[in-house]
Design a protein around this motif. Structure first.
Motif, mmCIF file in Angstrom:
data_model
loop_
_atom_site.group_PDB
_atom_site.id
_atom_site.type_symbol
_atom_site.label_atom_id
_atom_site.label_comp_id
_atom_site.label_asym_id
_atom_site.label_seq_id
_atom_site.Cartn_x
_atom_site.Cartn_y
_atom_site.Cartn_z
ATOM 1 N N LEU A 62 0.834 -1.213 0.000
ATOM 2 C CA LEU A 62 0.000 0.000 0.000
ATOM 3 C C LEU A 62 0.861 1.252 0.000
ATOM 4 O O LEU A 62 0.560 2.225 -0.707
ATOM 5 C CB LEU A 62 -0.957 -0.002 1.192
ATOM 6 N N LYS A 63 1.951 1.257 0.767
ATOM 7 C CA LYS A 63 2.852 2.411 0.775
ATOM 8 C C LYS A 63 3.463 2.623 -0.604
ATOM 9 O O LYS A 63 3.568 3.766 -1.058
ATOM 10 C CB LYS A 63 3.951 2.240 1.829
ATOM 11 N N MET A 64 3.835 1.540 -1.282
ATOM 12 C CA MET A 64 4.390 1.678 -2.634
ATOM 13 C C MET A 64 3.364 2.277 -3.585
ATOM 14 O O MET A 64 3.689 3.151 -4.393
ATOM 15 C CB MET A 64 4.874 0.321 -3.154
ATOM 16 N N LYS A 65 2.119 1.831 -3.487
ATOM 17 C CA LYS A 65 1.055 2.372 -4.339
ATOM 18 C C LYS A 65 0.826 3.848 -4.038
ATOM 19 O O LYS A 65 0.608 4.657 -4.951
ATOM 20 C CB LYS A 65 -0.254 1.594 -4.146
ATOM 21 N N MET A 66 0.862 4.203 -2.758
ATOM 22 C CA MET A 66 0.653 5.599 -2.363
ATOM 23 C C MET A 66 1.785 6.483 -2.882
ATOM 24 O O MET A 66 1.548 7.610 -3.315
ATOM 25 C CB MET A 66 0.515 5.702 -0.847
ATOM 26 N N GLN A 68 3.556 5.812 -5.601
ATOM 27 C CA GLN A 68 3.332 5.877 -7.049
ATOM 28 C C GLN A 68 2.269 6.899 -7.409
ATOM 29 O O GLN A 68 2.375 7.584 -8.434
ATOM 30 C CB GLN A 68 2.920 4.506 -7.592
ATOM 31 N N ASP A 69 1.239 7.021 -6.582
ATOM 32 C CA ASP A 69 0.159 7.975 -6.838
ATOM 33 C C ASP A 69 0.473 9.376 -6.313
ATOM 34 O O ASP A 69 -0.348 10.273 -6.433
ATOM 35 C CB ASP A 69 -1.145 7.485 -6.186
ATOM 36 N N GLY A 70 1.641 9.558 -5.709
ATOM 37 C CA GLY A 70 2.025 10.867 -5.185
ATOM 38 C C GLY A 70 1.329 11.242 -3.899
ATOM 39 O O GLY A 70 1.328 12.402 -3.504
ATOM 40 N N LYS A 71 0.704 10.277 -3.234
ATOM 41 C CA LYS A 71 -0.008 10.563 -1.980
ATOM 42 C C LYS A 71 0.950 10.748 -0.809
ATOM 43 O O LYS A 71 0.646 11.460 0.129
ATOM 44 C CB LYS A 71 -0.997 9.452 -1.655
ATOM 45 N N ILE A 72 2.097 10.072 -0.862
ATOM 46 C CA ILE A 72 3.130 10.258 0.152
ATOM 47 C C ILE A 72 4.471 10.372 -0.566
ATOM 48 O O ILE A 72 4.666 9.790 -1.633
ATOM 49 C CB ILE A 72 3.170 9.101 1.190
ATOM 50 N N PRO A 73 5.399 11.137 0.012
ATOM 51 C CA PRO A 73 6.705 11.294 -0.641
ATOM 52 C C PRO A 73 7.578 10.063 -0.413
ATOM 53 O O PRO A 73 7.513 9.432 0.644
ATOM 54 C CB PRO A 73 7.301 12.516 0.060
ATOM 55 N N PRO A 74 8.393 9.728 -1.393
ATOM 56 C CA PRO A 74 9.335 8.614 -1.195
ATOM 57 C C PRO A 74 10.478 9.078 -0.307
ATOM 58 O O PRO A 74 11.215 9.986 -0.662
ATOM 59 C CB PRO A 74 9.808 8.297 -2.605
ATOM 60 N N PHE A 75 10.612 8.492 0.865
ATOM 61 C CA PHE A 75 11.662 8.901 1.805
ATOM 62 C C PHE A 75 12.983 8.234 1.477
ATOM 63 O O PHE A 75 14.032 8.760 1.753
ATOM 64 C CB PHE A 75 11.258 8.577 3.238
ATOM 65 N N ARG A 76 12.930 7.059 0.911
ATOM 66 C CA ARG A 76 14.128 6.345 0.491
ATOM 67 C C ARG A 76 13.722 5.469 -0.674
ATOM 68 O O ARG A 76 12.559 5.253 -0.911
ATOM 69 C CB ARG A 76 14.724 5.527 1.630
ATOM 70 N N ALA A 77 14.688 4.964 -1.346
ATOM 71 C CA ALA A 77 14.396 4.123 -2.507
ATOM 72 C C ALA A 77 13.589 2.919 -2.054
ATOM 73 O O ALA A 77 13.923 2.255 -1.087
ATOM 74 C CB ALA A 77 15.685 3.680 -3.180
ATOM 75 N N VAL A 78 12.511 2.658 -2.765
ATOM 76 C CA VAL A 78 11.658 1.513 -2.470
ATOM 77 C C VAL A 78 12.113 0.371 -3.347
ATOM 78 O O VAL A 78 12.319 0.552 -4.543
ATOM 79 C CB VAL A 78 10.182 1.868 -2.764
ATOM 80 N N PRO A 79 12.293 -0.840 -2.776
ATOM 81 C CA PRO A 79 12.694 -1.975 -3.610
ATOM 82 C C PRO A 79 11.699 -2.183 -4.745
ATOM 83 O O PRO A 79 10.504 -1.993 -4.563
ATOM 84 C CB PRO A 79 12.681 -3.172 -2.669
#
Length: 85
Positions: A62-66, A68-79
């Motif tokens: 869910l965090k990865m989807k969020m 991707q949708d720009g709902k939360i900022p990527p704090f670190r690289a996601v696998p």
């Protein structure tokens, strides 16, 4: 001894204060496993462990989807999801 205990015992000295160490070890281990072996490991888990595993998986997906949708900022690289699935 659970699989997690075995992995921790083997890699204890390589795990430092950075969770990226754990991610790298887990991804390396999983790349070497067949689907059948992973399913055997899951079958050995308690019901609580299976529910906890699914909970962690769902939260991370869910965090990865969020992200991707720009709902939360990527704090670190996601696998990449190809490593997780």
């Amino acid at each position: 001894m659970s699989f997690v205990d075995e992995v921790y015992s083997l890699y204890r000295d390589q795990l430092n204060d950075d969770e990226d160490d754990a991610v790298a070890i887990v991804l390396s281990i999983l790349e070497e496993q067949s689907r059948e072996h992973v399913l055997k490991l899951i079958e050995q888990m308690s019901d609580d462990e299976v529910v906890q595993m699914m909970g962690v998986y769902l939260v991370e997906m869910l965090k990865m989807k969020m992200i991707q949708d720009g709902k939360i900022p990527p704090f670190r690289a996601v696998p990449s999801s190809s490593h997780i699935h």
